[in-house]
Design a protein around this motif. Structure first.
Motif, PDB file in Angstrom:
ATOM      1  N   ALA A  63      18.326  -2.416  -8.302  1.00 21.60           N
ATOM      2  CA  ALA A  63      19.203  -3.585  -8.254  1.00 21.60           C
ATOM      3  C   ALA A  63      18.524  -4.786  -7.590  1.00 21.60           C
ATOM      4  N   VAL A  64      17.355  -4.556  -7.001  1.00 18.59           N
ATOM      5  CA  VAL A  64      16.640  -5.610  -6.288  1.00 18.59           C
ATOM      6  C   VAL A  64      15.649  -6.283  -7.240  1.00 18.59           C
ATOM      7  N   THR A  65      15.585  -7.612  -7.174  1.00 18.01           N
ATOM      8  CA  THR A  65      14.633  -8.350  -8.002  1.00 18.01           C
ATOM      9  C   THR A  65      13.567  -8.995  -7.122  1.00 18.01           C
ATOM     10  N   ASP A  66      12.430  -9.267  -7.720  1.00 17.38           N
ATOM     11  CA  ASP A  66      11.301  -9.860  -7.006  1.00 17.38           C
ATOM     12  C   ASP A  66      11.474 -11.376  -6.959  1.00 17.38           C
ATOM     13  N   SER A  67      11.783 -11.903  -5.784  1.00 21.69           N
ATOM     14  CA  SER A  67      11.959 -13.355  -5.634  1.00 21.69           C
ATOM     15  C   SER A  67      10.805 -13.988  -4.857  1.00 21.69           C
ATOM     16  N   TRP A  68       9.728 -13.229  -4.665  1.00 24.12           N
ATOM     17  CA  TRP A  68       8.551 -13.709  -3.925  1.00 24.12           C
ATOM     18  C   TRP A  68       7.993 -14.964  -4.603  1.00 24.12           C
ATOM     19  N   GLY A  69       7.794 -16.014  -3.841  1.00 25.70           N
ATOM     20  CA  GLY A  69       7.196 -17.238  -4.354  1.00 25.70           C
ATOM     21  C   GLY A  69       8.173 -18.205  -5.000  1.00 25.70           C
ATOM     22  N   ASP A  70       9.439 -17.797  -5.207  1.00 18.99           N
ATOM     23  CA  ASP A  70      10.422 -18.705  -5.793  1.00 18.99           C
ATOM     24  C   ASP A  70      10.563 -19.957  -4.918  1.00 18.99           C
ATOM     25  N   ALA A  71      10.842 -21.077  -5.540  1.00 17.92           N
ATOM     26  CA  ALA A  71      10.962 -22.343  -4.812  1.00 17.92           C
ATOM     27  C   ALA A  71      12.139 -22.302  -3.839  1.00 17.92           C
ATOM     28  N   ARG A  72      11.908 -22.810  -2.648  1.00 12.66           N
ATOM     29  CA  ARG A  72      12.928 -22.943  -1.623  1.00 12.66           C
ATOM     30  C   ARG A  72      12.785 -24.320  -0.979  1.00 12.66           C
ATOM     31  N   GLY A  73      13.832 -24.755  -0.287  1.00 16.46           N
ATOM     32  CA  GLY A  73      13.784 -26.047   0.407  1.00 16.46           C
ATOM     33  C   GLY A  73      13.545 -27.197  -0.549  1.00 16.46           C
ATOM     34  N   GLY A  74      14.212 -27.163  -1.706  1.00 15.46           N
ATOM     35  CA  GLY A  74      14.027 -28.235  -2.678  1.00 15.46           C
ATOM     36  C   GLY A  74      12.623 -28.261  -3.265  1.00 15.46           C
ATOM     37  N   GLY A  75      11.982 -27.105  -3.306  1.00 14.85           N
ATOM     38  CA  GLY A  75      10.638 -27.010  -3.872  1.00 14.85           C
ATOM     39  C   GLY A  75       9.522 -27.281  -2.880  1.00 14.85           C
ATOM     40  N   ASN A 184       4.381  -9.454   0.176  1.00 11.11           N
ATOM     41  CA  ASN A 184       5.537  -9.327  -0.716  1.00 11.11           C
ATOM     42  C   ASN A 184       6.202  -7.970  -0.483  1.00 11.11           C
ATOM     43  N   PRO A 185       7.457  -7.941  -0.010  1.00  5.52           N
ATOM     44  CA  PRO A 185       8.117  -6.666   0.260  1.00  5.52           C
ATOM     45  C   PRO A 185       8.655  -5.972  -0.993  1.00  5.52           C
ATOM     46  N   TYR A 186       8.726  -6.691  -2.109  1.00  9.27           N
ATOM     47  CA  TYR A 186       9.360  -6.118  -3.302  1.00  9.27           C
ATOM     48  C   TYR A 186       8.761  -4.769  -3.729  1.00  9.27           C
ATOM     49  N   PRO A 187       7.434  -4.635  -3.864  1.00  9.49           N
ATOM     50  CA  PRO A 187       6.898  -3.323  -4.268  1.00  9.49           C
ATOM     51  C   PRO A 187       7.234  -2.208  -3.274  1.00  9.49           C
ATOM     52  N   LEU A 188       7.377  -2.565  -2.001  1.00  8.49           N
ATOM     53  CA  LEU A 188       7.689  -1.581  -0.964  1.00  8.49           C
ATOM     54  C   LEU A 188       9.143  -1.138  -1.041  1.00  8.49           C
ATOM     55  N   LEU A 189      10.000  -2.005  -1.571  1.00  9.01           N
ATOM     56  CA  LEU A 189      11.418  -1.696  -1.720  1.00  9.01           C
ATOM     57  C   LEU A 189      11.721  -1.058  -3.077  1.00  9.01           C
ATOM     58  N   ALA A 190      10.999  -1.500  -4.103  1.00  5.69           N
ATOM     59  CA  ALA A 190      11.250  -1.006  -5.461  1.00  5.69           C
ATOM     60  C   ALA A 190      10.646   0.366  -5.691  1.00  5.69           C
ATOM     61  N   GLY A 191       9.823   0.827  -4.731  1.00 11.36           N
ATOM     62  CA  GLY A 191       9.217   2.148  -4.868  1.00 11.36           C
ATOM     63  C   GLY A 191       7.940   2.150  -5.677  1.00 11.36           C
TER      64      GLY A 191
END
Length: 196
Positions: A63-75, A184-191
């Motif tokens: 259910a978790v998606t990889d949001s690493w690097g997505d724009a934040r703070g108005g880009g 990036n924590p995503y691979p550690l969470l996604a298994g």
């Protein structure tokens, strides 16, 4: 590889290990020659956080998606973590064994927790929390899966945008909870970390 090749590789690795062990007892200041050598060499034997416990109770890994690097703070900056959506008040648990290093209030993260892994090589960062589990305190040893907080929308999450921002930092010798290299924590969470 031939037997001679394996022997030469083993001798090289032993020599590098001995060299690094001598450096670890050196009185050189942090950030000096010792740290530059360690960073330049391959990370043979460097601890890896492996696959972590899902830090939000009841959320499936898929259910978790990889949001690493997505724009934040108005880009103006890239996202340095994984957002895990869940209803307000959902229990947040420790992703790995460790020690609570810092309970902190920040403009961006709101109510946050920094937990240093048991081996000292990693910081796990939990942000936008609604609050801490009763009795949680700095210096407390926690086990993977132990409740530490509740999902919220504090900091810059935005009202009603309930989620846990989960971050991971690789720590180098002597670095404080606010330092470290974002991973990036995503691979550690996604298994998928074990397959890398």
């Amino acid at each position: 590889m031939t037997k001679l090749g394996w022997t030469i590789l083993t001798v090289i690795l032993v020599a590098v290990s001995l060299f690094l062990s001598v450096l670890s007892f050196s009185s050189a200041p942090e950030g000096g020659f010792r740290d530059r050598v360690r960073q330049a060499l391959p990370s043979f034997g460097r601890a890896s956080p492996g696959v972590l416990v899902m830090p939000v109770a009841g959320v499936a890994r898929d259910a978790v998606t990889d949001s690493w690097g997505d724009a934040r703070g108005g880009g103006t900056r890239g996202h340095r973590g994984t957002d895990i959506m869940a209803p307000r008040g959902t229990p947040v648990v420790a992703a790995a064994d460790g020690r609570v290093e810092k309970l902190f209030q920040s403009d961006l993260g709101g109510t946050t927790i920094y937990i240093r892994s048991a081996d000292g090589h990693w910081i796990h960062y939990y942000a936008h929390l609604a609050g801490y589990a009763p009795g949680l305190h700095e210096g407390q040893v926690v086990k993977a899966g132990e409740q530490i907080a509740y999902v919220g929308d504090t900091g810059d999450a935005g009202p009603g945008n309930y989620h846990l921002h989960f971050g991971v930092q690789r720590m180098h010798g002597g670095e404080g909870w606010w330092q470290g290299e974002d991973v990036n924590p995503y691979p550690l969470l996604a298994g998928t970390a074990a397959r890398r």
